[in-house]
Design a protein around this motif. Structure first.
Motif, short mmCIF file in Angstrom:
data_model
loop_
_atom_site.label_atom_id
_atom_site.label_comp_id
_atom_site.label_asym_id
_atom_site.label_seq_id
_atom_site.Cartn_x
_atom_site.Cartn_y
_atom_site.Cartn_z
N HIS A 35 0.94 -1.07 -0.04
CA HIS A 35 0.01 -0.11 -0.04
C HIS A 35 1.07 1.42 -0.03
O HIS A 35 1.81 1.43 1.13
CB HIS A 35 -1.00 0.01 1.39
N ILE A 36 0.94 2.13 -1.01
CA ILE A 36 1.80 3.13 -1.08
C ILE A 36 0.95 4.33 -0.76
O ILE A 36 1.57 5.39 -0.18
CB ILE A 36 2.45 3.28 -2.72
N LEU A 37 -0.25 4.62 -1.26
CA LEU A 37 -1.00 5.73 -0.78
C LEU A 37 -2.39 5.10 -0.29
O LEU A 37 -3.09 4.27 -0.93
CB LEU A 37 -1.21 6.60 -1.78
N ASN A 77 11.28 10.59 2.55
CA ASN A 77 11.69 9.73 1.57
C ASN A 77 10.71 8.55 1.36
O ASN A 77 10.67 7.68 2.42
CB ASN A 77 13.16 9.22 1.43
N GLY A 78 10.32 8.32 0.20
CA GLY A 78 9.46 6.88 -0.12
C GLY A 78 8.19 6.91 0.63
O GLY A 78 7.36 6.10 0.68
N SER A 79 7.61 8.23 1.30
CA SER A 79 6.40 8.43 1.56
C SER A 79 4.90 8.51 0.48
O SER A 79 4.20 8.43 1.13
CB SER A 79 6.23 9.72 2.57
N GLY A 80 5.69 8.49 -0.51
CA GLY A 80 4.39 8.21 -1.69
C GLY A 80 4.32 9.73 -2.33
O GLY A 80 3.21 9.94 -3.13
N LYS A 81 4.95 10.91 -2.17
CA LYS A 81 4.72 12.14 -2.59
C LYS A 81 4.65 11.89 -4.30
O LYS A 81 3.87 12.68 -4.97
CB LYS A 81 5.85 13.13 -2.12
N SER A 82 5.83 11.72 -4.94
CA SER A 82 5.88 11.62 -6.32
C SER A 82 4.60 10.55 -7.03
O SER A 82 4.20 10.90 -7.75
CB SER A 82 7.45 10.74 -6.87
N SER A 92 7.88 19.37 -1.66
CA SER A 92 9.24 20.24 -1.43
C SER A 92 9.80 19.66 -0.26
O SER A 92 9.11 19.23 0.58
CB SER A 92 9.10 21.85 -1.06
N HIS A 93 11.20 19.55 -0.10
CA HIS A 93 11.72 19.19 0.94
C HIS A 93 12.53 20.20 1.67
O HIS A 93 12.87 20.32 2.94
CB HIS A 93 12.91 18.36 0.63
N ASP A 94 12.19 21.66 1.20
CA ASP A 94 12.81 22.78 1.71
C ASP A 94 11.83 23.55 2.70
O ASP A 94 10.96 24.18 2.29
CB ASP A 94 13.16 23.65 0.36
#
Ligand SMILES: Nc1ncnc2c1ncn2[C@@H]1O[C@H](COP(=O)(O)OP(=O)(O)OP(=O)(O)O)[C@@H](O)[C@H]1O
Length: 247
Positions: free
Chosen positions: A26-28, A47-52, A186-188
Motif C-alpha cells: 500500500h503506497i497511498l 523519502n519513500g512516503s508516496g509524494k511522487s 518540496s523538501h525545503d
C-alpha cells in the motif's frame, strides 16, 4: 479517522479516497484533498512516503487502485518533473527542446521562457545549462499550455539556496500572472513555511494538514521531521513577528 466528504465544487481539483498499491504494498492510503484557484499547496513527507506517486496519479501517469481524481472542466495541468536526464552528447537548443513534442509559435515560446526567468536562454544548448537554468526551462515548458494547475515534483532538487530561492520567486510570479493553482512537492521547509497556503504532510496517509504553522506544530509532523522543525518554526515565527512589528 478521516470522514467521507463530498467533493468541494469550488475546487478545481478533487481527490477522494485515493488508494495506490504496487504489488501487494500500500503506497497511498485513503488520500483526499482539494485544490483551489491560485492556492499554493505543498506536499511534504519523508523519502519513500508516496509524494511522487501522488503527483503522478494526479497527472494521470499512475492509475489508482481505487478512489477518484476529478479535475474541473477545461482546467489545464502543467507539470515540472523532479529531474529529467538528457543525453549530454545530443546537440539540442532550448528552443528545440521546448518545441518537443509539438512546435509552438515563437512568441509563445519566448513568453513562456521570459515568465520562467529564462528569457535569454532560447538559443542556449541544453547540455550547457546550469541546474537552475535547466529547471527554469522545464518550468517554461510547463507554462506553454497556460496551465490552470501547475504541479511541481521537487523541482529544486540539487539547487543551492540561492538557486532554490530564485526558482520559487519565479513560481510566485507565475502564480500571480497566470492565476494558476500550484501544487508542489518540496523538501525545503523554509520555502514551505514562507510560500504555502496549505501544507499536506504525507506518510502513506495524510498524517496532518493545514496552514504551515499548524502543521509545523503538529506532533505527527514533529515525529517525522524532528529538530529541523523547531528551527524552521522558530525562524518562521521570528520573521512574522518582525513583519507584524514593522506593519
Ligand atoms: N512503479 C513502482 N513500482 C513499485 N514500487 C514503486 C513504484 N514507484 C514507487 N514505488 C515505491 O513506492 C514508494 C513511494 O515512492 P515515491 O517515489 O512516491 O516516494 P517519495 O515520497 O516521492 O520519495 P522521495 O522523497 O525519495 O522522492 C517507495 O517505496 C517506492 O519504492
Amino acid at each position: 479517522m478521516r470522514l467521507a466528504q463530498p467533493p468541494d465544487s469550488d475546487a478545481i481539483l478533487n481527490v477522494r479516497h485515493l488508494n495506490v498499491r504496487f504489488g501487494g504494498q500500500h503506497i497511498l492510503e485513503n488520500i483526499s484533498l482539494d485544490l483551489y484557484r491560485e492556492q499554493v499547496v505543498t506536499l511534504i513527507g519523508p523519502n519513500g512516503s508516496g509524494k511522487s506517486t501522488l503527483v503522478k496519479t494526479l497527472i494521470g501517469a499512475v492509475r489508482p487502485t481505487s478512489g477518484q481524481v476529478t479535475i474541473a472542466p477545461q482546467q489545464r495541468i502543467g507539470y515540472v518533473p523532479q529531474r529529467l536526464h538528457l543525453d549530454p552528447t545530443l546537440p539540442m537548443t532550448v528552443k528545440r527542446f521546448i518545441n518537443l513534442p509539438r512546435r509552438n509559435p515563437n512568441r509563445n515560446v519566448q513568453k513562456a521562457l521570459e515568465d520562467a526567468g529564462a528569457g535569454a536562454l532560447i538559443n542556449a544548448a541544453m547540455s550547457e545549462l546550469s541546474g537552475g537554468q535547466f529547471q527554469r526551462v522545464l518550468l517554461a515548458r510547463a507554462l506553454l499550455t497556460r496551465p490552470d494547475i501547475l504541479i511541481l515534483d521537487e523541482a529544486t532538487q540539487g539547487l543551492d539556496h540561492r538557486g532554490t530561492a530564485e526558482f520559487y520567486q519565479h513560481i510566485e510570479t507565475v502564480r500571480r500572472t497566470y492565476g494558476c493553482a500550484v501544487l508542489m512537492v518540496s523538501h525545503d521547509l523554509h520555502v514551505v513555511m514562507r510560500t504555502a497556503d496549505h501544507v499536506l504532510c504525507l506518510n502513506r496517509v495524510i498524517c496532518c494538514e493545514g496552514k504551515p504553522e499548524q502543521v509545523a506544530s503538529s506532533p505527527d509532523y514533529q515525529a517525522l521531521f524532528g529538530d529541523q522543525t523547531a528551527q524552521t518554526l522558530a525562524l518562521y515565527r521570528h520573521h512574522h513577528q518582525e513583519a507584524a512589528n514593522v506593519g
